[in-house]
Design an enzyme around this catalytic site. Structure first.
Site, PDB file in Angstrom:
ATOM      1  N   GLY A   9     -33.433 -73.501 -42.384  1.00  0.00           N
ATOM      2  CA  GLY A   9     -34.764 -73.564 -43.306  1.00  0.00           C
ATOM      3  C   GLY A   9     -34.078 -74.526 -44.656  1.00  0.00           C
ATOM      4  O   GLY A   9     -33.137 -74.760 -43.981  1.00  0.00           O
ATOM      5  N   VAL A  10     -34.339 -74.859 -45.172  1.00  0.00           N
ATOM      6  CA  VAL A  10     -33.626 -75.666 -46.454  1.00  0.00           C
ATOM      7  C   VAL A  10     -32.027 -76.367 -46.789  1.00  0.00           C
ATOM      8  O   VAL A  10     -31.221 -76.801 -46.741  1.00  0.00           O
ATOM      9  CB  VAL A  10     -34.560 -75.658 -47.657  1.00  0.00           C
ATOM     10  N   LYS A  21     -32.631 -67.297 -35.468  1.00  0.00           N
ATOM     11  CA  LYS A  21     -33.096 -66.296 -34.771  1.00  0.00           C
ATOM     12  C   LYS A  21     -34.685 -66.387 -34.266  1.00  0.00           C
ATOM     13  O   LYS A  21     -35.191 -66.346 -33.161  1.00  0.00           O
ATOM     14  CB  LYS A  21     -33.403 -65.221 -35.303  1.00  0.00           C
ATOM     15  N   ARG A  75     -40.906 -74.582 -44.114  1.00  0.00           N
ATOM     16  CA  ARG A  75     -41.986 -74.281 -44.359  1.00  0.00           C
ATOM     17  C   ARG A  75     -43.344 -74.395 -45.031  1.00  0.00           C
ATOM     18  O   ARG A  75     -44.334 -75.051 -44.779  1.00  0.00           O
ATOM     19  CB  ARG A  75     -42.136 -75.298 -43.182  1.00  0.00           C
ATOM     20  N   GLY A 108     -46.009 -75.276 -53.656  1.00  0.00           N
ATOM     21  CA  GLY A 108     -46.146 -75.996 -54.880  1.00  0.00           C
ATOM     22  C   GLY A 108     -45.017 -77.241 -54.878  1.00  0.00           C
ATOM     23  O   GLY A 108     -45.513 -77.859 -55.619  1.00  0.00           O
ATOM     24  N   GLU A 153     -45.701 -76.178 -63.367  1.00  0.00           N
ATOM     25  CA  GLU A 153     -45.853 -74.713 -63.013  1.00  0.00           C
ATOM     26  C   GLU A 153     -45.725 -73.562 -63.906  1.00  0.00           C
ATOM     27  O   GLU A 153     -44.922 -74.257 -65.256  1.00  0.00           O
ATOM     28  CB  GLU A 153     -45.181 -74.207 -61.706  1.00  0.00           C
ATOM     29  N   HIS A 170     -45.356 -62.630 -56.049  1.00  0.00           N
ATOM     30  CA  HIS A 170     -46.701 -63.602 -56.135  1.00  0.00           C
ATOM     31  C   HIS A 170     -47.760 -63.010 -56.983  1.00  0.00           C
ATOM     32  O   HIS A 170     -48.400 -62.173 -56.425  1.00  0.00           O
ATOM     33  CB  HIS A 170     -46.748 -64.824 -54.506  1.00  0.00           C
ATOM     34  N   ARG A 213     -44.240 -65.942 -64.402  1.00  0.00           N
ATOM     35  CA  ARG A 213     -45.129 -64.859 -62.445  1.00  0.00           C
ATOM     36  C   ARG A 213     -45.306 -63.430 -62.680  1.00  0.00           C
ATOM     37  O   ARG A 213     -45.721 -63.265 -63.008  1.00  0.00           O
ATOM     38  CB  ARG A 213     -43.896 -65.137 -61.472  1.00  0.00           C
ATOM     39  N   HIS A 260     -42.993 -62.707 -53.105  1.00  0.00           N
ATOM     40  CA  HIS A 260     -42.728 -63.180 -52.732  1.00  0.00           C
ATOM     41  C   HIS A 260     -41.188 -63.715 -52.619  1.00  0.00           C
ATOM     42  O   HIS A 260     -40.873 -65.028 -52.043  1.00  0.00           O
ATOM     43  CB  HIS A 260     -43.405 -63.979 -53.539  1.00  0.00           C
ATOM     44  N   GLU A 277     -31.969 -68.287 -50.453  1.00  0.00           N
ATOM     45  CA  GLU A 277     -32.444 -67.766 -51.307  1.00  0.00           C
ATOM     46  C   GLU A 277     -31.473 -66.462 -50.711  1.00  0.00           C
ATOM     47  O   GLU A 277     -32.511 -65.269 -51.191  1.00  0.00           O
ATOM     48  CB  GLU A 277     -34.118 -66.966 -50.074  1.00  0.00           C
ATOM     49  N   ARG A 325     -37.000 -66.019 -60.420  1.00  0.00           N
ATOM     50  CA  ARG A 325     -37.242 -67.109 -60.250  1.00  0.00           C
ATOM     51  C   ARG A 325     -38.262 -68.418 -61.558  1.00  0.00           C
ATOM     52  O   ARG A 325     -38.752 -67.520 -60.965  1.00  0.00           O
ATOM     53  CB  ARG A 325     -37.220 -66.827 -59.706  1.00  0.00           C
TER      54      ARG A 325
HETATM   55  C1  LIG Z   1     -45.584 -69.176 -48.881  1.00  0.00           C
HETATM   56  C2  LIG Z   1     -44.826 -69.857 -49.902  1.00  0.00           C
HETATM   57  C3  LIG Z   1     -44.733 -70.069 -51.037  1.00  0.00           C
HETATM   58  C4  LIG Z   1     -43.508 -71.349 -51.900  1.00  0.00           C
HETATM   59  N1  LIG Z   1     -43.651 -72.318 -52.494  1.00  0.00           N
HETATM   60  C5  LIG Z   1     -42.313 -72.542 -52.832  1.00  0.00           C
HETATM   61  C6  LIG Z   1     -42.381 -74.213 -53.423  1.00  0.00           C
HETATM   62  O1  LIG Z   1     -43.890 -74.099 -53.995  1.00  0.00           O
HETATM   63  N2  LIG Z   1     -41.134 -74.319 -54.451  1.00  0.00           N
HETATM   64  C7  LIG Z   1     -40.149 -73.744 -54.163  1.00  0.00           C
HETATM   65  O2  LIG Z   1     -38.879 -73.766 -54.394  1.00  0.00           O
HETATM   66  N3  LIG Z   1     -40.499 -72.456 -53.224  1.00  0.00           N
HETATM   67  C8  LIG Z   1     -40.903 -71.657 -52.718  1.00  0.00           C
HETATM   68  N4  LIG Z   1     -41.362 -70.460 -52.045  1.00  0.00           N
HETATM   69  C9  LIG Z   1     -39.426 -69.918 -52.014  1.00  0.00           C
HETATM   70  C10 LIG Z   1     -38.838 -70.945 -50.825  1.00  0.00           C
HETATM   71  O3  LIG Z   1     -39.994 -71.433 -49.421  1.00  0.00           O
HETATM   72  C11 LIG Z   1     -37.826 -70.277 -50.516  1.00  0.00           C
HETATM   73  O4  LIG Z   1     -36.748 -69.306 -51.202  1.00  0.00           O
HETATM   74  C12 LIG Z   1     -36.955 -70.621 -49.762  1.00  0.00           C
HETATM   75  O5  LIG Z   1     -37.416 -72.037 -48.699  1.00  0.00           O
HETATM   76  C13 LIG Z   1     -36.062 -70.422 -48.307  1.00  0.00           C
HETATM   77  O6  LIG Z   1     -34.661 -71.000 -48.301  1.00  0.00           O
HETATM   78  P1  LIG Z   1     -34.155 -71.013 -46.948  1.00  0.00           P
HETATM   79  O7  LIG Z   1     -33.315 -71.928 -45.921  1.00  0.00           O
HETATM   80  O8  LIG Z   1     -33.001 -69.891 -48.330  1.00  0.00           O
HETATM   81  O9  LIG Z   1     -34.715 -69.666 -46.493  1.00  0.00           O
HETATM   82  P2  LIG Z   1     -35.851 -69.716 -44.711  1.00  0.00           P
HETATM   83  O10 LIG Z   1     -36.045 -70.760 -44.933  1.00  0.00           O
HETATM   84  O11 LIG Z   1     -36.389 -68.469 -45.305  1.00  0.00           O
HETATM   85  O12 LIG Z   1     -34.909 -70.130 -43.550  1.00  0.00           O
HETATM   86  C14 LIG Z   1     -33.884 -68.689 -43.323  1.00  0.00           C
HETATM   87  C15 LIG Z   1     -33.772 -69.159 -42.005  1.00  0.00           C
HETATM   88  O13 LIG Z   1     -32.846 -68.213 -41.303  1.00  0.00           O
HETATM   89  C16 LIG Z   1     -33.462 -67.844 -40.003  1.00  0.00           C
HETATM   90  N5  LIG Z   1     -32.935 -66.247 -40.002  1.00  0.00           N
HETATM   91  C17 LIG Z   1     -33.164 -64.933 -40.203  1.00  0.00           C
HETATM   92  N6  LIG Z   1     -32.067 -64.127 -39.608  1.00  0.00           N
HETATM   93  C18 LIG Z   1     -31.643 -64.515 -39.461  1.00  0.00           C
HETATM   94  C19 LIG Z   1     -30.577 -64.131 -37.754  1.00  0.00           C
HETATM   95  N7  LIG Z   1     -30.356 -63.051 -38.412  1.00  0.00           N
HETATM   96  N8  LIG Z   1     -30.181 -64.547 -36.925  1.00  0.00           N
HETATM   97  C20 LIG Z   1     -30.111 -65.949 -37.420  1.00  0.00           C
HETATM   98  N9  LIG Z   1     -31.158 -66.394 -38.150  1.00  0.00           N
HETATM   99  C21 LIG Z   1     -32.182 -66.299 -38.981  1.00  0.00           C
HETATM  100  C22 LIG Z   1     -34.438 -67.590 -40.144  1.00  0.00           C
HETATM  101  O14 LIG Z   1     -35.633 -67.834 -38.458  1.00  0.00           O
HETATM  102  C23 LIG Z   1     -35.171 -68.841 -40.291  1.00  0.00           C
HETATM  103  O15 LIG Z   1     -35.009 -70.603 -39.494  1.00  0.00           O
HETATM  104  C24 LIG Z   1     -42.179 -70.540 -51.239  1.00  0.00           C
HETATM  105  C25 LIG Z   1     -41.737 -69.342 -50.368  1.00  0.00           C
HETATM  106  C26 LIG Z   1     -43.235 -69.069 -49.223  1.00  0.00           C
HETATM  107  C27 LIG Z   1     -42.989 -67.901 -48.589  1.00  0.00           C
END
Ligand SMILES: Cc1cc2nc3c(=O)[nH]c(=O)nc-3n(C[C@H](O)[C@H](O)[C@H](O)COP(=O)(O)OP(=O)(O)OC[C@H]3O[C@@H](n4cnc5c(N)ncnc54)[C@H](O)[C@@H]3O)c2cc1C
Length: 547
Positions: free
Chosen positions: A25-26, A49, A58, A62, A128, A252, A301, A362, A386, A397
Site C-alpha cells: 500500500g502507500v 500477500k 486504493r 476523500g 472534511e 466510519h 467521525r 474503518h 496503518e 484519527r
Molecule cells: C474505503 C476507505 C477509504 C479511505 N479513505 C481515506 C482517505 O480519503 N484519506 C486517507 O488518508 N485515508 C483513507 N483511508 C485509510 C487509508 O486508505 C489507509 O489507512 C491507508 O491506505 C493504509 O495504507 P497502508 O499502506 O498502511 O495499508 P494498505 O494500503 O492496506 O496495504 C497493506 C498491504 O499489506 C499487505 N499485507 C497484509 N498482510 C500481509 C502479510 N501477512 N504478508 C504480506 N503482505 C501483507 C496487503 O496485501 C497490502 O498490500 C480509507 C480507507 C478505506 C478502507
C-alpha cells in the site's frame, strides 16, 4: 492459549536480502522507493500477500490532508489533529506529520500523481470533518487512493528494473525470525507461485518493515478489503513487540447500507459529501446532528458514528439516511463519480433519493508501537502506515491524515536505515513446539461477536461477553497450516488484544466509547501498551507526561 509462533512447515527455501518490506500500500511502496533513494545499493525484497494494489490504499476516497492552501499552515493542521486525538496524540509525531506533509504530497505529485486542480491551476482543496481549513487534496474527484496507488506502483515498476529490488506477490508473511537475543533476522514467507520460492521459505534480512495495513476484518461490517486481517500487529506481538492504542478503532459513520444480510467490505460514502453540504436525517427527514456538536454534520467521525448508532437504537431502525440531493447532479457527477456509481449500482440515485447509511469499522488508530523513526521495540523491526502506532492519531484519527502518515513516516524509516542498516544476525534454532493455529471457521462468529460487543458502543458486560466468546473460539484448533488458518489465528490474536484493552480503559475517549463510563477521565490520559508473553496478553498503562 495464544501461540507465540504460528505452526508452519519447515522452510523449504532460503533467500538473503538487506531489507524486507511487507505490504504494497502507500506505506510499503513509499518505503521501498525512499530506501532506494537513501541506500541505492541495498537489496530490498517487497512481499505482498495478494496482488500489488490490493489493500486499503486504493479504496481511499476523500484525499490527503496537508497544509498546502492559502490561509492554512502546519500549525493549523497540528491544532486540528490534536483536537481529534482527544489528548493522546504525541505532539512531536504530529509536528513531523504536518511539517513534512506538504513536501511528501509534492513528492507524490513529482512522481506523477495527478491531483484535482482549480481551473486556474492550484490544487483543488476541500474540507472534511474536524478540519477547520480546506486542506484535503483529492484526485479523480473521490478516487484519491486509486490515483495514489497507480502513481506509486508506476514508480515501483520503473525502479523494479534493477537487480537490487525483488517484488513478490501472493507472498504471505507468517512470522518473524529472531536471533537468540531478540533481534530481527528475517521472516518466514508463504509464497503461492511457480518457481524456486514456492511454499514456505525463510528470508534472511537485516531489517523488516511491516506495512501490512489495518485490521477492519476483525469486524463484520467494515470498509476494509479482505487483506486487512491485522497480520502485522499479530506477528509483531508474537515477536515480542509492543502494540499501543488498539482500543481506538474508528468507525466510519456512513457506509452504504446494503440490507440486513450484507457482509464484508461495504461502499463508503466519504464525509467529503457532507463537506459539500449533504446532511444526516432520520426516516422522517429530521436533521439529528444539529445541536449535538458545534460542527453538526461535520463533527469528528466518532461523534457522528455514535450519534447514528444512538439514533438507530432509539428509533429501532437498522440505518439512517444521508440527504445529498441539494448537491445537484453536476456536483455528484464531477466531484463524487465513484460514490455516485456505487450507489446507482445498488439501485439508489443520490441526486434524487436519500442514501441509506450505517457505521462500519474503518481505521485502526493504534498498532505496532513505534518511535518517531518507525522503530518498534524489537531491534531491526520497523512499522509504517496503518499497522503502526506512531502517536500521530491518538484516540481518534483526523480524516485524511492516514495516507499522509504513510507517506511521511516511510521517508523517516528510509532516512533511519540510510544512516546505517542493523547488523545481520543469525536466527535462533527453530522451535517446533508451537501450536494454537485456529480453524478458519472461527472467523465469521468472531467478526459478529466483535461488531456486537466491541464495536461502536461498548460496555463492561458486552466486553466480558466478547472476551469469553473469544476464549471459546480460541479452543477451535486446526492442524493444517495454510493461509486461511494463519490469518484466522492473526484475527483472533488482534481481536483478543483489542478486547483486553477496551475492557481495561474505563472511560470514554475519542473512538473508544464506554456506555458504562460515559466521560473522559484525566486518570486515563495515557496509553495502554500490549505485549504477548508466555502467560498470554498483558497490558500496561503509560500516562501522558506533559512537557
Ligand atoms: C474505503 C476507505 C477509504 C479511505 N479513505 C481515506 C482517505 O480519503 N484519506 C486517507 O488518508 N485515508 C483513507 N483511508 C485509510 C487509508 O486508505 C489507509 O489507512 C491507508 O491506505 C493504509 O495504507 P497502508 O499502506 O498502511 O495499508 P494498505 O494500503 O492496506 O496495504 C497493506 C498491504 O499489506 C499487505 N499485507 C497484509 N498482510 C500481509 C502479510 N501477512 N504478508 C504480506 N503482505 C501483507 C496487503 O496485501 C497490502 O498490500 C480509507 C480507507 C478505506 C478502507
Amino acid at each position: 492459549m495464544i501461540a507465540r509462533r504460528l505452526l508452519a512447515p519447515p522452510p523449504g527455501w532460503r533467500r538473503d536480502t538487506d531489507v524486507v518490506v511487507v505490504g504494497s500500500g502507500v506505506a510499503g511502496v513509499t518505503t521501498v522507493l525512499a530506501i532506494r533513494r537513501a541506500l541505492p545499493d541495498a537489496r530490498i525484497l517487497l512481499a505482498t500477500k495478494s496482488v500489488l494494489d490490493d489493500g486499503s490504499t486504493r479504496w481511499a476516497q476523500g484525499g490527503v490532508a496537508a497544509a498546502l492552501g492559502p490561509g492554512d499552515s502546519p500549525e493549523h493542521h497540528l491544532k486540528d489533529t490534536l483536537v481529534a486525538g482527544a489528548g493522546l496524540c504525541d505532539p512531536r509525531a504530529v509536528r513531523a506529520l504536518v511539517t513534512e506533509g506538504p513536501g511528501a504530497v509534492r513528492r507524490l505529485i513529482g512522481i506523477g500523481a495527478e491531483f484535482d486542480r482549480e481551473p486556474s491551476g492550484p490544487l483543488a482543496l476541500t474540507r472534511e470533518g474536524g478540519h477547520l481549513r480546506r486542506r484535503i487534496a483529492h484526485a479523480g474527484g473521490d478516487a484519491t487512493g486509486a490515483e495514489v496507488s497507480r502513481a506509486l506502483l508506476a514508480a515501483l515498476a520503473e525502479a523494479g528494473s534493477s537487480a537490487e529490488l525483488d517484488v513478490i506477490e501472493h507472498a504471505l508473511a507468517i512470522d518473524l525470525l529472531l536471533s537468540p537475543d531478540g533481534r530481527v533476522a528475517g521472516l518466514t514467507l508463504h509464497v503461492l507461485g511457480e518457481g524456486q520460492t514456492d511454499g514456505v521459505g525463510a528470508v534472511y534480512a537485516r531489517a523488516v518493515v511491516l506495512a501490512t495495513g489495518g485490521f477492519g476484518q476483525v469486524y463484520v461490517a467494515t470498509t476494509n478489503p479482505p487483506v486487512s486481517t491485522g497480520d502485522g500487529v499479530a506477528l509483531a506481538l508474537r515477536a515480542g513487540a509492543e502494540a499501543a492504542d488498539l482500543e481506538f478503532v474508528q468507525f466510519h459513520p456512513t457506509v452504504l447500507w446494503l440490507g440486513p444480510d450484507s457482509r464484508g467490505r461495504q461502499p463508503l460514502i466519504s464525509e467529503a459529501v457532507r463537506g459539500e453540504g449533504a446532511v444526516l436525517v432520520d426516516r422522517s427527514g429530521r436533521r439529528f446532528m444539529t445541536g449535538q456538536h458545534g460542527l453538526a454534520d461535520l463533527a469528528p467521525r466518532d461523534v457522528v458514528a455514535k450519534a447514528i448508532m444512538r439514533e438507530m437504537i432509539s428509533s429501532g431502525a437498522d440505518h439512517v439516511f444521508l440527504d445529498g440531493r441539494g448537491l445537484g447532479a453536476t456536483m455528484w457527477e464531477h466531484r463524487f463519480p465513484t460514490i455516485l456509481a456505487s450507489c446507482r449500482e445498488h439501485g439508489i440515485d443520490p441526486v434524487t433519493e436519500l442514501i441509506p447509511v450505517v457505521p462500519a469499522a474503518h481505521y485502526a488508530s493504534g498498532g505496532v508501537k513505534t518511535d518517531l523513526h518507525g522503530r518498534t521495540s524489537v531491534p531491526g523491526l520497523y512499522a509504517c502506515g496503518e499497522t503502526a502506532c506512531t502517536g500521530v492519531h491518538g484516540a481518534n484519527r483526523l480524516a485524511s491524515n492516514s495516507l499522509l502518515e504513510g507517506l511521511v513516516f516511510a521517508e523517516r524509516i528510509a532516512a533511519t536505515l540510510g544512516r546505517g542498516l542493523p547488523a545481520a544476525v543469525e536466527p535462533a534454532a527453530r522451535d517446533d513446539r508451537s501450536a494454537g493455529l485456529l480453524d478458519p471457521a472461527v472467523v465469521n462468529p468472531l467478526q459478529h461477536l466483535m461488531s456486537a460487543r466491541a464495536g461502536v458502543l461498548r460496555s463492561g458486560d458486552g466486553l466480558a461477553e466478547a472476551a469469553a466468546g473469544l476464549a471459546e473460539l480460541g479452543r477451535h484448533e486446526f492442524d493444517k497450516p495454510d493461509a486461511r488458518a494463519w490469518q484466522a489465528t492473526n484475527l483472533h490474536l488482534v481481536a483478543s488484544a483489542v478486547v483486553s484493552v477496551a475492557q481495561a480503559r474505563q472511560e470514554t475517549r475519542g473512538s473508544h466509547w464506554r456506555e458504562d463510563f460515559g466521560a473522559e477521565s484525566e486518570a486515563w490520559r495515557g496509553h495502554l501498551i500490549v505485549t504477548l508473553g508466555s502467560s498470554g496478553l498483558r497490558s500496561v498503562f503509560e500516562p501522558v507526561l506533559d512537557d
